[in-house]
Design an enzyme around this catalytic site. Sequence first.
Site, short mmCIF file in Angstrom:
data_model
loop_
_atom_site.label_atom_id
_atom_site.label_comp_id
_atom_site.label_asym_id
_atom_site.label_seq_id
_atom_site.Cartn_x
_atom_site.Cartn_y
_atom_site.Cartn_z
N TRP A 26 -1.38 37.00 -6.95
CA TRP A 26 -2.07 36.69 -8.21
C TRP A 26 -2.34 35.23 -8.35
O TRP A 26 -3.06 34.79 -9.17
CB TRP A 26 -1.24 37.17 -9.39
CG TRP A 26 -1.09 38.64 -9.42
CD1 TRP A 26 -1.86 39.57 -8.78
CD2 TRP A 26 -0.11 39.37 -10.13
NE1 TRP A 26 -1.41 40.82 -9.05
CE2 TRP A 26 -0.33 40.74 -9.88
CE3 TRP A 26 0.95 38.99 -10.94
CZ2 TRP A 26 0.47 41.71 -10.43
CZ3 TRP A 26 1.73 39.97 -11.48
CH2 TRP A 26 1.51 41.32 -11.23
N GLU A 68 9.58 39.26 -13.18
CA GLU A 68 8.76 40.10 -14.06
C GLU A 68 8.21 41.33 -13.34
O GLU A 68 7.84 42.30 -14.01
CB GLU A 68 7.62 39.29 -14.70
CG GLU A 68 6.55 38.87 -13.73
CD GLU A 68 5.42 38.09 -14.39
OE1 GLU A 68 5.71 37.21 -15.22
OE2 GLU A 68 4.26 38.37 -14.07
N HIS A 114 2.87 32.35 -10.29
CA HIS A 114 2.23 33.65 -10.05
C HIS A 114 2.30 34.09 -8.58
O HIS A 114 1.32 34.63 -8.06
CB HIS A 114 0.79 33.65 -10.53
CG HIS A 114 0.67 33.63 -12.03
ND1 HIS A 114 1.23 34.60 -12.83
CD2 HIS A 114 0.08 32.74 -12.87
CE1 HIS A 114 0.97 34.32 -14.10
NE2 HIS A 114 0.29 33.20 -14.16
N GLU A 158 9.96 34.60 -23.84
CA GLU A 158 8.49 34.45 -23.82
C GLU A 158 7.90 35.14 -25.05
O GLU A 158 8.32 36.24 -25.41
CB GLU A 158 7.95 35.09 -22.55
CG GLU A 158 6.45 34.99 -22.38
CD GLU A 158 5.98 35.59 -21.06
OE1 GLU A 158 6.71 36.40 -20.46
OE2 GLU A 158 4.87 35.23 -20.63
N GLU A 165 8.36 29.36 -12.41
CA GLU A 165 8.45 30.83 -12.32
C GLU A 165 7.65 31.35 -11.13
O GLU A 165 6.57 30.84 -10.83
CB GLU A 165 7.88 31.42 -13.63
CG GLU A 165 7.80 32.92 -13.64
CD GLU A 165 7.09 33.46 -14.88
OE1 GLU A 165 6.82 32.68 -15.81
OE2 GLU A 165 6.78 34.66 -14.89
N ARG A 170 4.75 27.14 -21.82
CA ARG A 170 4.36 27.37 -20.43
C ARG A 170 3.00 26.72 -20.27
O ARG A 170 2.10 26.95 -21.08
CB ARG A 170 4.27 28.87 -20.18
CG ARG A 170 3.95 29.22 -18.74
CD ARG A 170 3.68 30.70 -18.57
NE ARG A 170 2.27 30.99 -18.60
CZ ARG A 170 1.68 32.01 -17.97
NH1 ARG A 170 2.42 32.83 -17.23
NH2 ARG A 170 0.41 32.22 -18.05
N ARG A 176 13.79 37.17 -15.18
CA ARG A 176 12.54 37.33 -15.92
C ARG A 176 12.15 38.79 -16.17
O ARG A 176 11.02 39.06 -16.61
CB ARG A 176 11.41 36.66 -15.10
CG ARG A 176 11.41 35.17 -15.17
CD ARG A 176 10.93 34.68 -16.52
NE ARG A 176 9.50 34.85 -16.68
CZ ARG A 176 8.90 35.27 -17.80
NH1 ARG A 176 9.62 35.61 -18.85
NH2 ARG A 176 7.59 35.36 -17.85
N ASP A 234 4.19 28.78 -14.36
CA ASP A 234 4.20 30.05 -13.61
C ASP A 234 3.37 29.89 -12.35
O ASP A 234 2.16 29.62 -12.41
CB ASP A 234 3.61 31.14 -14.52
CG ASP A 234 3.90 32.55 -14.01
OD1 ASP A 234 4.17 32.69 -12.81
OD2 ASP A 234 3.83 33.49 -14.83
N TYR A 254 -6.22 32.58 -12.82
CA TYR A 254 -5.35 33.55 -13.49
C TYR A 254 -4.38 32.83 -14.43
O TYR A 254 -3.73 31.87 -14.04
CB TYR A 254 -4.58 34.33 -12.43
CG TYR A 254 -3.78 35.49 -12.97
CD1 TYR A 254 -4.37 36.71 -13.21
CD2 TYR A 254 -2.42 35.35 -13.23
CE1 TYR A 254 -3.64 37.78 -13.71
CE2 TYR A 254 -1.68 36.42 -13.72
CZ TYR A 254 -2.30 37.62 -13.96
OH TYR A 254 -1.58 38.67 -14.45
O1 KDG Z 1 0.84 42.32 -16.40
C1 KDG Z 1 0.87 41.06 -15.84
C2 KDG Z 1 1.26 40.03 -16.88
O2 KDG Z 1 2.30 40.51 -17.67
C3 KDG Z 1 1.70 38.76 -16.24
O3 KDG Z 1 0.64 38.15 -15.59
C4 KDG Z 1 2.24 37.81 -17.27
O4 KDG Z 1 2.90 36.28 -15.57
C5 KDG Z 1 2.99 36.68 -16.70
C6 KDG Z 1 3.93 36.05 -17.60
O5 KDG Z 1 4.71 35.23 -17.11
O6 KDG Z 1 3.93 36.39 -18.78
MG MG Z 2 4.82 35.32 -15.05
#
Ligand code: KDG
Ligand code: MG
Length: 413
Positions: free
Chosen positions: A413, A273, A223, A350, A247, A147, A294, A221, A159
């Site tokens: 995020w 997630e 986010h 992951e 993602e 990733r 996810r 990702d 982030y």
């Molecule tokens: O608790 C938040 C994290 O698990 C997250 O930010 C992790 O985005 C994430 C990932 O894809 O692992």
């Molecule tokens: Mg993620």
Amino acid sequence: MSIERADVIVTSPGRNFVTLKITTSDGVVGWGDATLNGRELAVASYLGDHVASMLIGRDEDRIEDTWQYLYRGPYWRRGPVTMAAIAAVDMALWDIKAKKAGVPLYQLLGGASRSGIRAYAHASGTDYQALANAITGYQELGFTAVRVQTGVPGLGQVYGVSAAGPGVRYDYEPAKRAADGSAATAPTEESWDTAGYLAHMPGVFERIRADFGTGLRILHDGHHRMSPIEAARFAKDIEPYKLFWLEDCTPGEDQTALRLVRQHSTTPLAIGEVFNSVYDYQTLITERLIDYVRSAVTHTGGITAMKKLLDFAAIYGIRSGIHGPTDISPIGMAAALHLDLAIHNFGIQEYMPHNEQTLEVFQTSFTFDDGFLHPGEQPGLGVELDEDAAAAFEYTKAYLPVNRLTDGTVHDW
Ligand code: KDG
Ligand code: MG
């Protein structure tokens, strides 16, 4: 035989974890992960104050019945706190059942469908060179999938991006304590600029393909930071670089946003997630709007619920990509690995290795070798918590950061 005790253990070996310990009347112990990053004590209370007494005296073998009892019984269904609590009970009961049978859990889920579980690592860097060094480092460890996350010119800390500098392995811990390591009282705030990010990232993928070739599986990702039309344009822009997946391109709660992205691009999409129920995926799966599921076993109601979710996805040709950052405890990680090994529609796993303190508390038997994970052959989940070691690490409140756009608006995020 029946359940005699249900104890909740909160520990903080560098980061917070909530664990459920179920003990049967003949002394078999099962472990479940109930960690909800940044909101740990809410789940600890749900389990300790509301669920534990309901478990005492129940037949530990009745896993499906216990799941339905905890899901349908309280009237209030779903939600991350409830589903993390149910997940912990479910994992612990599967752990007990497999220990009693004397087999690793994956054998009760249908046996192995593959010899190893392809894992992806988190490579990141504030600039391209740091990112490229991180990718090289993970390739040297055997990873064939990474990733990639990187800084955006003009922004500070982003982030998911390591500020540690080139060559330093990144432990993904976005939940922050106070600067001196004591309990945080509020989240840190980071600034974000979607337009700058969208302008910067395609060039990063172009360089990675040029430097690392077509064989590397590249994941990214988003986010949840893009609007539907921004995500559609971005997914289309990066098509030439053939990502393994993009993602969380849009906020997860809006399932129909993915229709727009799908209409415009063939970049594979992964999401889930922050989901906690199969119903979060109903539109996404039946309309084939995603390619990878996810969810974390820890946040989706455990092994019982994840197996059903992944079987449902399989009917539509959608694969697994189970969440596995460091806020999933080694118990939750082991549960994911047993599922990964057993299901047919496995995609990728992951993998963020836990720190040494965490591995003192949780003794694991899963392995990583040359890019592939395996849950091991120990009966049960294959993870045991050392309660003395856990007691040495006191709960320390930490928060995930809040993002603000450059005009001050609170963002995703
Ligand atoms: O608790 C938040 C994290 O698990 C997250 O930010 C992790 O985005 C994430 C990932 O894809 O692992
Ligand atoms: Mg993620």
